[in-house]
Design a protein around this motif. Structure first.
Motif, PDB file in Angstrom:
ATOM      1  N   TYR A 169       0.830  -1.206   0.000  1.00  0.00           N
ATOM      2  CA  TYR A 169       0.000   0.000   0.000  1.00  0.00           C
ATOM      3  C   TYR A 169       0.866   1.258   0.000  1.00  0.00           C
ATOM      4  O   TYR A 169       0.596   2.219  -0.746  1.00  0.00           O
ATOM      5  CB  TYR A 169      -0.933   0.031   1.216  1.00  0.00           C
ATOM      6  N   LEU A 170       1.901   1.284   0.843  1.00  0.00           N
ATOM      7  CA  LEU A 170       2.754   2.467   0.932  1.00  0.00           C
ATOM      8  C   LEU A 170       3.448   2.770  -0.391  1.00  0.00           C
ATOM      9  O   LEU A 170       3.644   3.940  -0.746  1.00  0.00           O
ATOM     10  CB  LEU A 170       3.793   2.285   2.041  1.00  0.00           C
ATOM     11  N   LEU A 171       3.794   1.723  -1.128  1.00  0.00           N
ATOM     12  CA  LEU A 171       4.411   1.934  -2.443  1.00  0.00           C
ATOM     13  C   LEU A 171       3.405   2.533  -3.427  1.00  0.00           C
ATOM     14  O   LEU A 171       3.738   3.424  -4.213  1.00  0.00           O
ATOM     15  CB  LEU A 171       4.972   0.617  -2.975  1.00  0.00           C
ATOM     16  N   ILE A 172       2.167   2.033  -3.375  1.00  0.00           N
ATOM     17  CA  ILE A 172       1.115   2.596  -4.235  1.00  0.00           C
ATOM     18  C   ILE A 172       0.843   4.036  -3.836  1.00  0.00           C
ATOM     19  O   ILE A 172       0.703   4.924  -4.691  1.00  0.00           O
ATOM     20  CB  ILE A 172      -0.170   1.748  -4.128  1.00  0.00           C
ATOM     21  N   ARG A 173       0.791   4.281  -2.538  1.00  0.00           N
ATOM     22  CA  ARG A 173       0.576   5.641  -2.030  1.00  0.00           C
ATOM     23  C   ARG A 173       1.680   6.578  -2.496  1.00  0.00           C
ATOM     24  O   ARG A 173       1.434   7.738  -2.853  1.00  0.00           O
ATOM     25  CB  ARG A 173       0.498   5.590  -0.510  1.00  0.00           C
ATOM     26  N   HIS A 174       2.910   6.062  -2.516  1.00  0.00           N
ATOM     27  CA  HIS A 174       4.053   6.874  -2.946  1.00  0.00           C
ATOM     28  C   HIS A 174       3.915   7.301  -4.410  1.00  0.00           C
ATOM     29  O   HIS A 174       4.195   8.458  -4.760  1.00  0.00           O
ATOM     30  CB  HIS A 174       5.350   6.085  -2.752  1.00  0.00           C
ATOM     31  N   LEU A 175       3.479   6.377  -5.253  1.00  0.00           N
ATOM     32  CA  LEU A 175       3.288   6.694  -6.671  1.00  0.00           C
ATOM     33  C   LEU A 175       2.249   7.792  -6.847  1.00  0.00           C
ATOM     34  O   LEU A 175       2.432   8.715  -7.657  1.00  0.00           O
ATOM     35  CB  LEU A 175       2.875   5.438  -7.440  1.00  0.00           C
ATOM     36  N   PHE A 176       1.155   7.704  -6.104  1.00  0.00           N
ATOM     37  CA  PHE A 176       0.128   8.748  -6.166  1.00  0.00           C
ATOM     38  C   PHE A 176       0.665  10.070  -5.631  1.00  0.00           C
ATOM     39  O   PHE A 176       0.392  11.140  -6.183  1.00  0.00           O
ATOM     40  CB  PHE A 176      -1.108   8.329  -5.368  1.00  0.00           C
ATOM     41  N   ASN A 182      -2.939  12.589  -2.722  1.00  0.00           N
ATOM     42  CA  ASN A 182      -2.732  11.996  -1.398  1.00  0.00           C
ATOM     43  C   ASN A 182      -3.843  10.984  -1.100  1.00  0.00           C
ATOM     44  O   ASN A 182      -5.014  11.344  -0.991  1.00  0.00           O
ATOM     45  CB  ASN A 182      -2.719  13.089  -0.323  1.00  0.00           C
ATOM     46  N   ILE A 183      -3.476   9.711  -0.978  1.00  0.00           N
ATOM     47  CA  ILE A 183      -4.464   8.671  -0.669  1.00  0.00           C
ATOM     48  C   ILE A 183      -4.181   8.045   0.701  1.00  0.00           C
ATOM     49  O   ILE A 183      -4.524   6.898   0.948  1.00  0.00           O
ATOM     50  CB  ILE A 183      -4.480   7.567  -1.757  1.00  0.00           C
ATOM     51  N   ALA A 229      11.659   4.514  -2.409  1.00  0.00           N
ATOM     52  CA  ALA A 229      10.569   5.458  -2.161  1.00  0.00           C
ATOM     53  C   ALA A 229      10.925   6.407  -1.023  1.00  0.00           C
ATOM     54  O   ALA A 229      10.654   7.615  -1.095  1.00  0.00           O
ATOM     55  CB  ALA A 229       9.292   4.698  -1.840  1.00  0.00           C
ATOM     56  N   TRP A 230      11.540   5.853   0.008  1.00  0.00           N
ATOM     57  CA  TRP A 230      11.944   6.674   1.156  1.00  0.00           C
ATOM     58  C   TRP A 230      12.972   7.720   0.739  1.00  0.00           C
ATOM     59  O   TRP A 230      12.876   8.896   1.081  1.00  0.00           O
ATOM     60  CB  TRP A 230      12.476   5.759   2.249  1.00  0.00           C
ATOM     61  N   GLY A 235      11.320  13.471   2.580  1.00  0.00           N
ATOM     62  CA  GLY A 235      10.795  13.693   3.917  1.00  0.00           C
ATOM     63  C   GLY A 235       9.296  13.575   4.030  1.00  0.00           C
ATOM     64  O   GLY A 235       8.740  13.772   5.098  1.00  0.00           O
ATOM     65  N   LYS A 236       8.614  13.266   2.906  1.00  0.00           N
ATOM     66  CA  LYS A 236       7.157  13.185   2.957  1.00  0.00           C
ATOM     67  C   LYS A 236       6.686  11.747   3.113  1.00  0.00           C
ATOM     68  O   LYS A 236       7.361  10.831   2.736  1.00  0.00           O
ATOM     69  CB  LYS A 236       6.555  13.792   1.688  1.00  0.00           C
TER      70      LYS A 236
END
Length: 236
Positions: A169-176, A182-183, A229-230, A235-236
């Motif tokens: 999920y965090l990887l998908i969130r990062h792409l968005f 922001n999801i 992604a990190w 920092g976001k």
């Protein structure tokens, strides 16, 4: 030493103890002021790696006493509750704090608008469902021990699945997020879906070696992707 302290300290429980250490580190990092959800996700993946092999390692010791076997089952579940029950909600809280920072910076975010009480309630519900799932698993293991049929299936979604679900999920969130969408709020929707799946009584076939090693490869790719992604999240 055996007569002076309680517990088991041989190689059969080393990976379980390592999983707990990773989980506690992830919880503390996620809850600190500068904690980042991606760091928590990396440590969650480390917990998943330990859990993949802890049972296999324990079964290599053929002369385990009944007490040692029972201790292994119980300590594994207790560690799993912290690693795959508590750590995911702490990662979610780290995400919540990040969105609060975005809100202060003038960016719109739905998650930051959710009252803290609701965040706490959803988090507590998730941990409760994980606790029930693990307790039920322990009881059924004791009741069906030796049954060929029961050894081939699970009831409900195993809590260890969170090691792959939430980093994904965090990887998908990062792409968005890189596209200014922001999801983060969907993390808690996913959290509730997984919580329900923990306690739904449906049969799930246990993974064979093929699926285990496939998940290990997928987890490795996730680990690398979360690091990237990190490093690119600024920092976001």
């Amino acid at each position: 030493m055996k007569n002076k302290i309680i517990g088991i300290y041989d190689y059969t429980v080393v990976l379980t103890y390592c999983s707990l250490i990773f989980a506690v580190a992830g919880i503390i990092i996620s809850l600190t002021k500068f904690g980042h959800p991606y760091i928590g996700a990396l440590l969650l993946l480390c917990c998943g790696l330990c859990d993949t092999f802890d049972g296999k390692v324990a079964r290599t010791k053929k002369d385990r006493t009944p007490m040692e076997k029972d201790f292994g089952v119980q300590i594994d579940s207790l560690a799993d509750l912290i690693a795959f029950g508590v750590l995911p909600v702490c990662i979610g809280f780290a995400l919540y704090k990040r969105d609060l920072l975005d809100l202060e910076g003038g960016q719109k975010t739905l998650l930051a608008g959710v009252p803290l009480g609701i965040i706490v309630a959803l988090s507590a519900l998730f941990v409760l469902c994980a606790l029930i799932r693990l307790a039920y698993f322990n009881v059924t293991v004791e009741e069906t021990q030796g049954s060929d049929v029961e050894e081939k299936i699970y009831y409900g979604l195993p809590v260890t699945s969170t090691a792959l679900i939430f980093p994904s999920y965090l990887l998908i969130r990062h792409l968005f997020y890189m596209n200014h969408i922001n999801i983060s709020y969907m993390y808690y929707i996913l959290l509730m879906i997984v919580a329900v799946l923990f306690v739904l009584k449906f049969k799930m076939k246990k993974w064979g070696n093929g699926l285990i090693y496939t998940s290990l490869a997928f987890g490795t790719l996730e680990f690398i992707a979360v690091i990237v992604a990190w490093l690119t999240s600024y920092g976001k």
